[in-house]
Structure formats: C-alpha cells, structure tokens
Motif scaffolding. Sequence first.
Motif, PDB file in Angstrom:
ATOM      1  N   TYR A  70       0.993  -1.150   0.150  1.00 15.35           N
ATOM      2  CA  TYR A  70      -0.135   0.094  -0.004  1.00 15.35           C
ATOM      3  C   TYR A  70       0.865   1.363  -0.031  1.00 15.35           C
ATOM      4  CZ  TYR A  70      -3.344   3.518   1.639  1.00 15.35           C
ATOM      5  OH  TYR A  70      -4.093   4.707   1.770  1.00 15.35           O
ATOM      6  N   TYR A  71       0.693   2.247  -1.166  1.00 13.31           N
ATOM      7  CA  TYR A  71       1.435   3.343  -1.209  1.00 13.31           C
ATOM      8  C   TYR A  71       0.646   4.226  -1.924  1.00 13.31           C
ATOM      9  CZ  TYR A  71       3.863   1.279  -4.759  1.00 13.31           C
ATOM     10  OH  TYR A  71       4.671   0.419  -5.973  1.00 13.31           O
ATOM     11  N   TYR A  72       0.969   5.565  -2.191  1.00 13.99           N
ATOM     12  CA  TYR A  72       0.189   6.745  -2.788  1.00 13.99           C
ATOM     13  C   TYR A  72      -1.371   6.567  -2.532  1.00 13.99           C
ATOM     14  CZ  TYR A  72       4.491   6.609  -5.586  1.00 13.99           C
ATOM     15  OH  TYR A  72       5.878   7.143  -6.013  1.00 13.99           O
ATOM     16  N   GLY A  73      -1.561   6.097  -1.267  1.00 10.88           N
ATOM     17  CA  GLY A  73      -2.960   6.225  -1.043  1.00 10.88           C
ATOM     18  C   GLY A  73      -3.965   5.080  -1.349  1.00 10.88           C
ATOM     19  N   LYS A  74      -3.013   4.000  -2.063  1.00 14.83           N
ATOM     20  CA  LYS A  74      -4.110   2.991  -2.381  1.00 14.83           C
ATOM     21  C   LYS A  74      -3.056   1.771  -2.549  1.00 14.83           C
ATOM     22  CE  LYS A  74      -3.253   4.138  -7.179  1.00 14.83           C
ATOM     23  NZ  LYS A  74      -3.967   4.700  -8.675  1.00 14.83           N
TER      24      LYS A  74
END
Length: 187
Positions: A70-74
Amino acid sequence: MRSLLAVLLAIEFRFALALFKVHTPKVPVTAVHGQYTVLRCSFTTLGESSLQMLIISWQRAETEELVYSYYYGKEQLSRQSPQYSGRTSLFPEEFKRGNASVKLDQVRPEDAGQYKCFVSNAQGSGEGIVSLIFAEWKTEVLTRNRWIIAGVLVAAEFIIILILIVAVCQKRASLENGIKQDGLSIT
C-alpha cells in the motif's frame, strides 16, 4: 535566527524518528484451514500528518515474496505474489489509529511461516515479524469429533442393551423359580 529554526526543525525531526516504532505480536498467530486470520501490526502515529506518504508492505520473511503493498494512498498489487492474490486486505479506516494489520482469507497450509510488516511515513520507518502457524484442518477436527460422539453413542446403546438383557434374564429366572415352587415345570 534562520539557523536556530533549522536546528530546531532538525531536532524535532530526529525526535519524531526516535518515537516511530512498529509493533508486532511476540506469540505466533494460529490459523485454521479455510478460515481467515489477521496478522497484527501497528505503528506510532501522530495524527493525520503522519499518514502522509504512508507505505505499508507485507512480505514473506523467508522469501521476500510480496503479500500486500500500500502506497500513494491505495493498494499496489501489481507485484503481489499470485499465491496471495484476492486473499489479502488491510483496514484503511484504521490507519489513523496506527493499524497496519493484514487480513489473510482462505488460509492454506503453505501460508505458515514468518511475515515481515514494513511501515514508513513522514515520521520514520520500521518493521516487525509475525509468525503464522497452521492448526489442524477444521474438517479433520469435525470428523474426529463426530467419531468420538458416535463411539459414545454406540457404547451407551450397548450398555442399555446389556441392562435390558440382564433385566429379562432376572425376570425369567424369578418366573422359573416361582413356577418350580408351585410344582409346575416349564417345557
């Protein structure tokens, strides 16, 4: 004045990094075949600002196989191992409480092992290890319990039949005794 501000910001940044911790349970998680389990992982959070640049990654510790990312908000699952595809999820509503736990659905025997939880945000980064052990298959437990219950029922029926046979034999013996005393015989 600017140099003092820069020093204070640097000290605050180092202090925030020192406070950042990732926590995982010390005891292994026990999973049952076909059920879901939650691999617990939490991190230090200081409000909404610590959720900026949040990265959560779960990997197999032994193989570094990607379980969830999970990264960049998704969620970022393009490199996820096919073994975990469609079986993993996080709890995004719990991020603000520092919850980076992953839910693993339809647990299989090959899921047993060690998992690495890596968390990074504006405050710092850290990782922890969670051990997953596989319990006996649920169907085997149910089957064994059914056999135990069936054995108890058969034993109970056997005891009841023995009691009835003894009662009938005693009744017959008492009738034969009574008839012999009256001078009659049974043929």
